[in-house]
Design a protein around this motif. Structure first.
Motif, mmCIF file in Angstrom:
data_model
loop_
_atom_site.group_PDB
_atom_site.id
_atom_site.type_symbol
_atom_site.label_atom_id
_atom_site.label_comp_id
_atom_site.label_asym_id
_atom_site.label_seq_id
_atom_site.Cartn_x
_atom_site.Cartn_y
_atom_site.Cartn_z
ATOM 1 N N GLU A 35 109.824 32.676 79.928
ATOM 2 C CA GLU A 35 111.064 33.450 79.772
ATOM 3 C C GLU A 35 110.780 34.953 79.778
ATOM 4 O OE1 GLU A 35 113.028 32.003 76.286
ATOM 5 O OE2 GLU A 35 114.248 30.582 77.453
ATOM 6 N N THR A 36 109.719 35.346 79.110
ATOM 7 C CA THR A 36 109.371 36.771 79.098
ATOM 8 C C THR A 36 108.955 37.246 80.486
ATOM 9 O OG1 THR A 36 108.584 36.477 76.821
ATOM 10 C CG2 THR A 36 108.000 38.530 77.932
ATOM 11 N N ALA A 37 108.180 36.413 81.196
ATOM 12 C CA ALA A 37 107.752 36.772 82.549
ATOM 13 C C ALA A 37 108.943 36.905 83.485
ATOM 14 C CB ALA A 37 106.772 35.727 83.089
ATOM 15 N N ILE A 38 109.934 36.027 83.341
ATOM 16 C CA ILE A 38 111.129 36.080 84.183
ATOM 17 C C ILE A 38 111.895 37.379 83.934
ATOM 18 C CG2 ILE A 38 113.411 35.037 84.554
ATOM 19 C CD1 ILE A 38 112.016 32.301 84.081
ATOM 20 N N THR A 39 112.005 37.773 82.676
ATOM 21 C CA THR A 39 112.680 39.027 82.338
ATOM 22 C C THR A 39 111.970 40.214 82.991
ATOM 23 O OG1 THR A 39 113.458 38.135 80.228
ATOM 24 C CG2 THR A 39 113.404 40.535 80.455
ATOM 25 N N ARG A 72 106.434 27.375 88.834
ATOM 26 C CA ARG A 72 107.534 26.446 89.116
ATOM 27 C C ARG A 72 107.029 25.166 89.788
ATOM 28 N NH1 ARG A 72 112.205 26.865 93.572
ATOM 29 N NH2 ARG A 72 113.652 25.368 92.656
ATOM 30 N N GLY A 73 106.026 25.324 90.658
ATOM 31 C CA GLY A 73 105.475 24.162 91.348
ATOM 32 C C GLY A 73 104.761 23.191 90.425
ATOM 33 N N ARG A 74 104.504 23.608 89.173
ATOM 34 C CA ARG A 74 103.792 22.747 88.228
ATOM 35 C C ARG A 74 104.699 22.160 87.147
ATOM 36 N NH1 ARG A 74 98.039 24.306 88.054
ATOM 37 N NH2 ARG A 74 97.651 25.941 89.593
ATOM 38 N N LEU A 75 105.986 22.499 87.192
ATOM 39 C CA LEU A 75 106.889 22.108 86.106
ATOM 40 C C LEU A 75 107.365 20.659 86.168
ATOM 41 C CD1 LEU A 75 109.178 25.277 85.804
ATOM 42 C CD2 LEU A 75 107.279 24.622 84.317
ATOM 43 N N ALA A 76 107.164 19.988 87.294
ATOM 44 C CA ALA A 76 107.740 18.656 87.498
ATOM 45 C C ALA A 76 107.483 17.681 86.343
ATOM 46 C CB ALA A 76 107.245 18.061 88.817
ATOM 47 N N PRO A 77 106.267 17.615 85.774
ATOM 48 C CA PRO A 77 106.029 16.638 84.691
ATOM 49 C C PRO A 77 106.855 16.903 83.424
ATOM 50 C CG PRO A 77 103.946 17.431 85.606
ATOM 51 C CD PRO A 77 105.022 18.322 86.132
ATOM 52 N N LEU A 78 107.404 18.114 83.297
ATOM 53 C CA LEU A 78 108.122 18.481 82.076
ATOM 54 C C LEU A 78 109.619 18.646 82.295
ATOM 55 C CD1 LEU A 78 105.639 21.244 80.793
ATOM 56 C CD2 LEU A 78 105.580 18.790 80.327
ATOM 57 N N MET A 79 110.115 18.290 83.489
ATOM 58 C CA MET A 79 111.496 18.592 83.857
ATOM 59 C C MET A 79 112.529 17.799 83.070
ATOM 60 S SD MET A 79 111.860 21.003 86.111
ATOM 61 C CE MET A 79 113.317 20.692 87.111
ATOM 62 N N ASP A 111 112.873 17.926 80.019
ATOM 63 C CA ASP A 111 113.325 18.820 78.954
ATOM 64 C C ASP A 111 114.296 19.844 79.550
ATOM 65 O OD1 ASP A 111 113.168 21.349 77.209
ATOM 66 O OD2 ASP A 111 112.087 19.891 75.967
ATOM 67 N N ASP A 112 115.474 19.991 78.936
ATOM 68 C CA ASP A 112 116.500 20.892 79.471
ATOM 69 C C ASP A 112 116.014 22.333 79.577
ATOM 70 O OD1 ASP A 112 118.244 18.813 79.715
ATOM 71 O OD2 ASP A 112 119.346 19.234 77.856
ATOM 72 N N ARG A 113 115.158 22.759 78.638
ATOM 73 C CA ARG A 113 114.670 24.137 78.669
ATOM 74 C C ARG A 113 113.803 24.379 79.906
ATOM 75 N NH1 ARG A 113 111.567 24.456 73.210
ATOM 76 N NH2 ARG A 113 111.120 22.313 73.868
ATOM 77 N N VAL A 114 113.030 23.381 80.289
ATOM 78 C CA VAL A 114 112.172 23.512 81.469
ATOM 79 C C VAL A 114 113.003 23.496 82.746
ATOM 80 C CG1 VAL A 114 110.279 22.462 82.774
ATOM 81 C CG2 VAL A 114 110.211 22.489 80.268
ATOM 82 N N LEU A 126 114.398 26.838 83.177
ATOM 83 C CA LEU A 126 113.389 27.752 83.716
ATOM 84 C C LEU A 126 113.278 27.599 85.225
ATOM 85 C CD1 LEU A 126 110.351 27.533 81.257
ATOM 86 C CD2 LEU A 126 111.896 29.474 81.569
ATOM 87 N N ASP A 127 113.266 26.353 85.673
ATOM 88 C CA ASP A 127 113.172 26.084 87.103
ATOM 89 C C ASP A 127 114.311 26.761 87.858
ATOM 90 O OD1 ASP A 127 112.025 24.279 89.380
ATOM 91 O OD2 ASP A 127 114.181 23.844 89.377
ATOM 92 N N TYR A 128 115.527 26.663 87.320
ATOM 93 C CA TYR A 128 116.695 27.278 87.954
ATOM 94 C C TYR A 128 116.567 28.795 87.968
ATOM 95 C CZ TYR A 128 121.428 29.115 88.408
ATOM 96 O OH TYR A 128 122.519 29.833 88.804
ATOM 97 N N ARG A 129 116.121 29.362 86.845
ATOM 98 C CA ARG A 129 116.052 30.820 86.743
ATOM 99 C C ARG A 129 114.985 31.400 87.663
ATOM 100 N NH1 ARG A 129 115.483 32.170 80.588
ATOM 101 N NH2 ARG A 129 115.484 34.310 81.402
ATOM 102 N N ILE A 130 113.870 30.702 87.808
ATOM 103 C CA ILE A 130 112.836 31.183 88.729
ATOM 104 C C ILE A 130 113.340 31.123 90.161
ATOM 105 C CG2 ILE A 130 110.533 30.729 89.684
ATOM 106 C CD1 ILE A 130 109.740 29.687 86.883
ATOM 107 N N ALA A 131 114.044 30.043 90.500
ATOM 108 C CA ALA A 131 114.603 29.904 91.853
ATOM 109 C C ALA A 131 115.622 31.004 92.147
ATOM 110 C CB ALA A 131 115.238 28.527 92.022
ATOM 111 N N ALA A 132 116.316 31.459 91.109
ATOM 112 C CA ALA A 132 117.390 32.444 91.293
ATOM 113 C C ALA A 132 116.882 33.878 91.313
ATOM 114 C CB ALA A 132 118.431 32.291 90.182
#
Length: 417
Positions: free
Chosen positions: A369-373, A391-398, A400-403, A406-412
């Motif tokens: 979250e800090t890195a995205i900011t 983002r390419g490594r987040l799949a195993p944790l997806m 969780d709503d918070r993850v 994060l995936d959406y925010r990085i894509a945006a």
């Protein structure tokens, strides 16, 4: 003159958003919103659904708001085709690359006593090196690196004229080293914008110009920057011969400078990418020897390696090698140091990747979250690419709503540099 989007800005204000609040809601830089409203940039397709939602309009209505309103006194005929998104930036890019081609030719030509007389070469020989140091300092201190591009482009034009005026071999050599210096900075700007082929062209000319100017350290640095592009494209085997050549050239340079230690630090990254932990450790240990040099081991411009980045580089190498135990200490220690916005975001991205390795969702979310900011503040393609790697490594944790958020925010994230 920039075109305006008054209706877009009015709608944003009518919805109760200041430019700062609108930028925060979209996780982009305030400068990005200003550029949208000023007609100097256009929102990317993936950003538009959320923009439409914030403005309370449909996507079709949003398209109408994004129509650029040209002042009547400068209106173009109806049959004039509109500029598409990115045309202005692309023209600037082609402009710089055109100068590269001209300068490259001039670098290969010998000095001539028949060169046209002019004041440009004399002025460059007197003040050019100091100006270039100031440009590097501006680049280092700027959150958004692309703000430096207009000044670099202008100085490239001056250098091109100065090279054409060189009358002695000594003057030509000094102007060639200035060219190598400035084209390394131009390459850094292209690299930050994720334009790797353009950056490679700049570094190639920088290497040729440094060789022509007789500066081995400058030459080795240009080769090392070129190799880093291959590393960043995950082509470590392609980087190895460039780094081997850079190492050989650096050994011919000034032993009081940190050039050879920087080459070793980048070689460590190549070894890490190839899974060679022993070679990586040896290279990192060689890079650490920069601390034996005095405080004048770098110039703050094309050579900035002083060892202050070694903790983050060591952490990134161990992370690449699948050794989260070793990476954690190095990256956490790196984060405790004073870091530029760009470097801090890179370390935070690596710590978030480390959290994925450890299946520690709190760690992933906190650092990401800090890195995205920070990415939104800088509009840096470099930081965006680091977050894409996360983002390419987040799949195993997806699950969780918070993850998934994060995936959406990085894509945006805006990638417009």
């Amino acid at each position: 003159m920039a075109l305006r989007r008054r209706r877009f800005a009015d709608r944003r204000a009518a919805q109760g958003y200041s430019q700062e609040e609108f930028a925060e809601a979209l996780t982009v830089a305030v400068s990005t919103v200003i550029r949208w409203e000023g007609g100097r940039a256009t929102p990317q397709p993936h950003q538009r659904p959320k923009i439409a939602s914030l403005l309370g309009v449909t996507l079709c209505e949003l398209e109408g708001l994004l129509v650029e309103e040209q002042p009547a006194e400068t209106a173009v005929p109806l049959d004039t085709p509109p500029l598409y998104h990115g045309d202005d930036d692309d023209m600037k890019r082609r402009d710089v690359l055109g100068l590269l081609a001209i300068t490259g030719a001039l670098v290969t030509l010998p000095a001539s006593d028949e060169a046209p007389r002019g004041h440009t070469a004399a002025a460059l020989l007197e003040t050019g090196e100091e100006l270039h140091r100031n440009l590097w300092q501006l680049f280092t201190l700027s959150d958004s690196k692309q703000t430096v591009l207009p000044a670099v482009r202008k100085q490239l034009g001056v250098l091109t004229k100065g090279l054409a005026e060189a009358r002695t071999e000594a003057d030509r050599a000094r102007l060639c080293t200035m060219t190598a210096d400035l084209y390394q900075l131009a390459g850094e700007l292209f690299f930050d914008a994720n334009r790797y082929t353009d950056a490679a062209q700049c570094y190639t000319l920088a290497a040729n110009a440094a060789h022509a100017g007789g500066d081995d350290d400058l030459w080795a640095c240009a080769m090392t920057r070129h190799a880093y592009i291959e590393l960043y494209a995950r082509r470590a085997p392609a980087a190895q011969p460039l780094l081997a050549a850079a190492s050989q050239i650096a050994r011919r340079g000034d032993n009081a400078l940190s050039t050879r230690h920087w080459v070793a630090a980048v070689q460590a990254e190549a070894y890490a990418a190839m899974g060679e932990i022993d070679a990586c450790t040896r290279a990192l240990d060689e890079a650490e020897k920069v601390q034996w040099l005095d405080g004048h081991s770098h110039n703050g411009g094309w050579l900035r390696f002083d060892g202050s980045r070694l903790l983050e580089e060591r952490g990134a190498c161990y992370l690449q090698l699948g050794r989260p135990d070793l990476a954690d200490d190095a990256l956490t220690s790196a984060l405790a140091q004073p870091l530029s916005l760009r470097r801090r975001a890179a370390v935070l991205s690596d710590l978030a990747v480390l959290g994925v390795h450890l299946r520690d969702i709190d760690k992933v979310v906190h650092h990401a979250e800090t890195a995205i900011t920070l990415a939104g503040r800088s509009n840096s393609g470099f930081i965006g690419k680091k977050l894409d790697g996360l983002r390419g490594r987040l799949a195993p944790l997806m699950s969780d709503d918070r993850v998934s958020d994060l995936d959406y925010r990085i894509a945006a994230l805006s990638r417009t540099a």
